[in-house]
Design an enzyme around this catalytic site. Structure first.
Site, PDB file in Angstrom:
ATOM      1  N   GLU A 132       1.436   8.096  -7.096  1.00 49.18           N
ATOM      2  CA  GLU A 132       1.873   9.395  -7.724  1.00 49.18           C
ATOM      3  C   GLU A 132       2.444  10.536  -6.590  1.00 49.18           C
ATOM      4  OE1 GLU A 132       2.772   9.284 -10.648  1.00 49.18           O
ATOM      5  OE2 GLU A 132       1.684   7.131 -11.224  1.00 49.18           O
ATOM      6  N   HIS A 135       5.706  10.180  -5.535  1.00 44.62           N
ATOM      7  CA  HIS A 135       6.740  10.835  -6.295  1.00 44.62           C
ATOM      8  C   HIS A 135       6.547  12.361  -6.133  1.00 44.62           C
ATOM      9  CE1 HIS A 135       8.109   7.627  -9.130  1.00 44.62           C
ATOM     10  NE2 HIS A 135       6.937   7.421  -9.627  1.00 44.62           N
ATOM     11  N   GLU A 202      10.692   3.982  -9.246  1.00 50.55           N
ATOM     12  CA  GLU A 202       9.437   3.348  -9.065  1.00 50.55           C
ATOM     13  C   GLU A 202       9.286   2.559  -7.970  1.00 50.55           C
ATOM     14  OE1 GLU A 202       6.791   3.901 -11.333  1.00 50.55           O
ATOM     15  OE2 GLU A 202       7.902   5.619 -12.020  1.00 50.55           O
TER      16      GLU A 202
END
Length: 327
Positions: A132, A135, A202
């Site tokens: 995360e 990201h 992803e």
């Protein structure tokens, strides 16, 4: 710069789709109204979409005093990633999962589920958080969050137009049939846009997360566990807001396990294979010599020592009082 350009193109595409829905529902007037709504959505999306997404997923903020060990983990991994430490949120659901949101690294948040803290090992939780943070570092979160907001708005607009009998204006060549057709096509079009930006990101976040955590196989193991549980344990908030599904590390919705055109995420087996290959490459340097292993998150110990409990947030759930992955 490229991410800024990509986000601008995405916003333009979603605005055009929004206007097309408005035209089919209400003709030229409907298109102009949709354009105004799209502009407002752009502004709201930039400044407040992260808060909207967190609220729609029933994520609640967790104070550092409630989960100091979790904060230690997020802080250490954020330092490795070279970004500010994001805010931490908790989602009370048995399904292990996580997502990140925020318009930039300085205004970001990571949300993890109580199921993730209960069911995964320490190094696996760290690997998921590192994903995360990848990201956030790649500035994917703004694009993903705005896309989720737009997708939900497009679906609502189409249903709103049908409910009020849209599509009957003279300058709308499709009439009422167009409004009915748009109810089904608009969400599909929004979903295709989501898939176009989600699946490649992803893979990129998997790579970034593996490099940040220094443990690609921990992330591979975590993905396998999360994917298995996602189809057995219902994430109620995600089911109620399916436009948000692409934000999670694994699709939280049931019945989408194939790596095909209609999947918001790459196939988990493909992601694990890529991480396995990455793990092999990370064991040697560019001269073919054995590289020194980077400290693994499995060796991170909480500053306060001992295990920790899933924080009580006042939400209904069955996770309170159970040990988290530090125990």
């Amino acid at each position: 710069m490229f991410n800024t350009f990509r986000t601008t193109v995405l916003l333009a595409a979603l605005t055009a789709l929004f206007m097309a829905v408005g035209y089919v529902i209400g003709g030229t007037a409907g298109m102009m109204i949709a354009f105004g709504v799209a502009l407002a959505t752009n502004v709201i999306g930039y400044w407040n979409s992260d808060k909207l997404v967190l609220r729609m997923q029933n994520a609640v903020p967790v104070a550092q005093s409630q989960a100091p060990e979790l904060y230690d983990m997020v802080h250490i991994l954020s330092q490795r990633a070279g970004i500010p430490t994001p805010a931490v949120y908790l989602i009370q659901t048995d399904q292990p999962n996580a997502f990140a949101t925020g318009r930039n690294p300085e205004n970001a948040a990571v949300a993890v589920s109580s199921g993730l803290l209960q069911q995964l090992q320490t190094h696996e939780v760290a690997a998921v958080i590192a994903h995360e943070l990848g990201h956030i570092r790649n500035r994917d979160t703004l694009t993903m969050t705005i896309t989720a907001t737009f997708a939900g708005a497009i679906s609502m607009l189409a249903q709103f137009g049908l409910f009020f009998g849209g599509g009957n204006r003279r300058d709308n060549p499709l009439g009422g049939f167009g409004a009915i057709l748009m109810v089904f096509l608009a969400p599909v079009a929004a979903m295709l846009v989501q898939m176009a930006i989600s699946r490649t990101r992803e893979y990129e976040a998997d790579k970034a997360g593996a490099e940040i955590s220094g443990d690609p196989m921990a992330l591979a193991s975590a993905l396998q566990k999360i994917a298995g549980a996602a189809h057995q344990k219902v994430n109620v908030a995600a089911e109620q807001n399916p436009a948000m599904a692409h934000m999670y590390i694994i699709n939280p919705l049931s019945g989408q396990r194939m790596d095909n055109l209609f999947s918001t995420h790459p196939d988990t087996a493909n992601r694990i294979e890529a991480l396995t290959n990455l793990a092999a490459s990370m064991r040697v340097d560019d001269k073919g010599r054995k590289a020194e292993p980077r400290p693994s998150p499995r060796n991170i110990t909480p500053a306060s020592g001992g295990g920790w409990r899933v924080p009580q947030t006042g939400q209904t759930g069955d996770s309170g009082g159970q040990r988290g992955p530090w125990g």
